[in-house]
Design a protein around this motif. Structure first.
Motif, mmCIF file in Angstrom:
data_model
loop_
_atom_site.group_PDB
_atom_site.id
_atom_site.type_symbol
_atom_site.label_atom_id
_atom_site.label_comp_id
_atom_site.label_asym_id
_atom_site.label_seq_id
_atom_site.Cartn_x
_atom_site.Cartn_y
_atom_site.Cartn_z
ATOM 1 N N TRP A 1 0.838 -1.200 0.000
ATOM 2 C CA TRP A 1 0.000 0.000 0.000
ATOM 3 C C TRP A 1 0.874 1.252 0.000
ATOM 4 C CZ3 TRP A 1 -4.832 -0.554 3.629
ATOM 5 C CH2 TRP A 1 -5.482 -1.780 3.377
ATOM 6 N N ALA A 2 2.018 1.190 0.713
ATOM 7 C CA ALA A 2 2.896 2.356 0.831
ATOM 8 C C ALA A 2 3.605 2.674 -0.487
ATOM 9 C CB ALA A 2 3.917 2.130 1.933
ATOM 10 N N GLU A 3 3.733 1.677 -1.369
ATOM 11 C CA GLU A 3 4.378 1.906 -2.664
ATOM 12 C C GLU A 3 3.609 2.909 -3.510
ATOM 13 O OE1 GLU A 3 4.675 -1.906 -4.486
ATOM 14 O OE2 GLU A 3 6.277 -2.584 -3.148
ATOM 15 N N GLN A 4 2.317 2.958 -3.333
ATOM 16 C CA GLN A 4 1.475 3.870 -4.112
ATOM 17 C C GLN A 4 1.085 5.042 -3.205
ATOM 18 O OE1 GLN A 4 -1.709 1.631 -5.881
ATOM 19 N NE2 GLN A 4 -0.348 -0.082 -6.302
ATOM 20 N N TRP B 1 -2.590 6.060 -2.696
ATOM 21 C CA TRP B 1 -3.356 5.102 -1.899
ATOM 22 C C TRP B 1 -2.976 5.227 -0.423
ATOM 23 C CZ3 TRP B 1 -3.056 -0.925 -2.794
ATOM 24 C CH2 TRP B 1 -3.994 -1.565 -1.985
ATOM 25 N N TYR B 2 -1.704 5.358 -0.172
ATOM 26 C CA TYR B 2 -1.187 5.339 1.196
ATOM 27 C C TYR B 2 -1.576 6.593 1.979
ATOM 28 C CZ TYR B 2 2.245 4.103 4.814
ATOM 29 O OH TYR B 2 2.860 3.752 5.990
ATOM 30 N N THR B 3 -1.436 7.758 1.394
ATOM 31 C CA THR B 3 -1.677 8.993 2.148
ATOM 32 C C THR B 3 -3.024 9.634 1.832
ATOM 33 O OG1 THR B 3 -0.439 10.228 0.490
ATOM 34 C CG2 THR B 3 0.764 9.527 2.450
ATOM 35 N N THR B 4 -3.300 9.846 0.560
ATOM 36 C CA THR B 4 -4.522 10.556 0.179
ATOM 37 C C THR B 4 -5.776 9.733 0.460
ATOM 38 O OG1 THR B 4 -3.259 11.621 -1.574
ATOM 39 C CG2 THR B 4 -5.647 11.822 -1.679
ATOM 40 N N HIS B 5 -5.766 8.464 0.065
ATOM 41 C CA HIS B 5 -6.943 7.602 0.227
ATOM 42 C C HIS B 5 -7.079 7.088 1.657
ATOM 43 C CE1 HIS B 5 -10.174 4.923 -0.887
ATOM 44 N NE2 HIS B 5 -9.478 3.854 -0.562
ATOM 45 N N GLY B 6 -6.015 7.126 2.424
ATOM 46 C CA GLY B 6 -6.094 6.701 3.823
ATOM 47 C C GLY B 6 -5.689 5.270 4.060
ATOM 48 N N GLY B 7 -4.723 4.766 3.312
ATOM 49 C CA GLY B 7 -4.263 3.397 3.508
ATOM 50 C C GLY B 7 -3.141 3.271 4.522
ATOM 51 N N LYS B 8 -2.734 4.386 5.115
ATOM 52 C CA LYS B 8 -1.631 4.387 6.066
ATOM 53 C C LYS B 8 -2.119 3.895 7.429
ATOM 54 C CE LYS B 8 1.939 7.451 7.777
ATOM 55 N NZ LYS B 8 2.484 8.799 7.730
#
Length: 160
Positions: free
Chosen positions: A101-104, A107-114
């Protein structure tokens, strides 16, 4: 004399859970909210982590960012892992969140996958439940290192 409600009998509850899993299987999710709700139904009502895991993996493969899982979806799955005692699935999800998830970035920060504090709290609780002390220390250390690196990046951003 106290009478029990016929709608709360174990047979009726089992039937409702059976119907829920059949209906959910027929439906497809269209957005993150529906996917997360279905995931919650699998872990809380049906107590079927296998189906929840399959749904989460399908969501991860979505091309549309809005349909991919976010931290709330992940925490829902992790709560299911905690309830059902599935340490390996929880560790695998946390690993995917911090790598795949962190590779993108979007996805990781904007979409909330962190992962957030609740994510780590659920994983550490599960590891404590399973008495995996080495993994607990790694999880706590990773959490604090990620927090300090975020603070450093934020401070550098303010200076620059």
């Amino acid at each position: 004399m106290f009478k029990s409600c016929p709608l709360t009998s174990p047979i009726i509850i089992s039937f409702h859970c059976f119907l829920f899993t059949r209906i959910v299987t027929l439906l497809s999710y269209r957005c993150i909210f529906q996917g997360t709700s279905m995931l919650r139904g699998y872990v809380e009502c049906a107590r079927d982590l296998g189906k929840a895991k399959d749904l989460l993996q399908r969501m991860e493969k979505e091309k549309i960012l809005a349909s991919r899982p976010n931290v709330r979806t992940a925490n829902t799955f992790l709560r299911g892992c905690l309830i059902l005692g599935s340490v390996n699935d929880a560790e695998a999800l946390l690993e995917r969140m911090t790598t795949k998830w962190a590779e993108q970035e979007e996805w990781y920060t904007t979409h909330g996958g962190k992962p957030d504090a609740s994510t780590y709290e659920l994983v550490v609780s599960l590891l404590c439940q399973a008495l995996r002390s080495a993994s607990i220390c790694r999880g706590i250390l990773f959490f604090f290192l990620s927090k300090s690196s975020c603070a450093r990046a934020k401070a550098q951003g303010e200076k620059g």
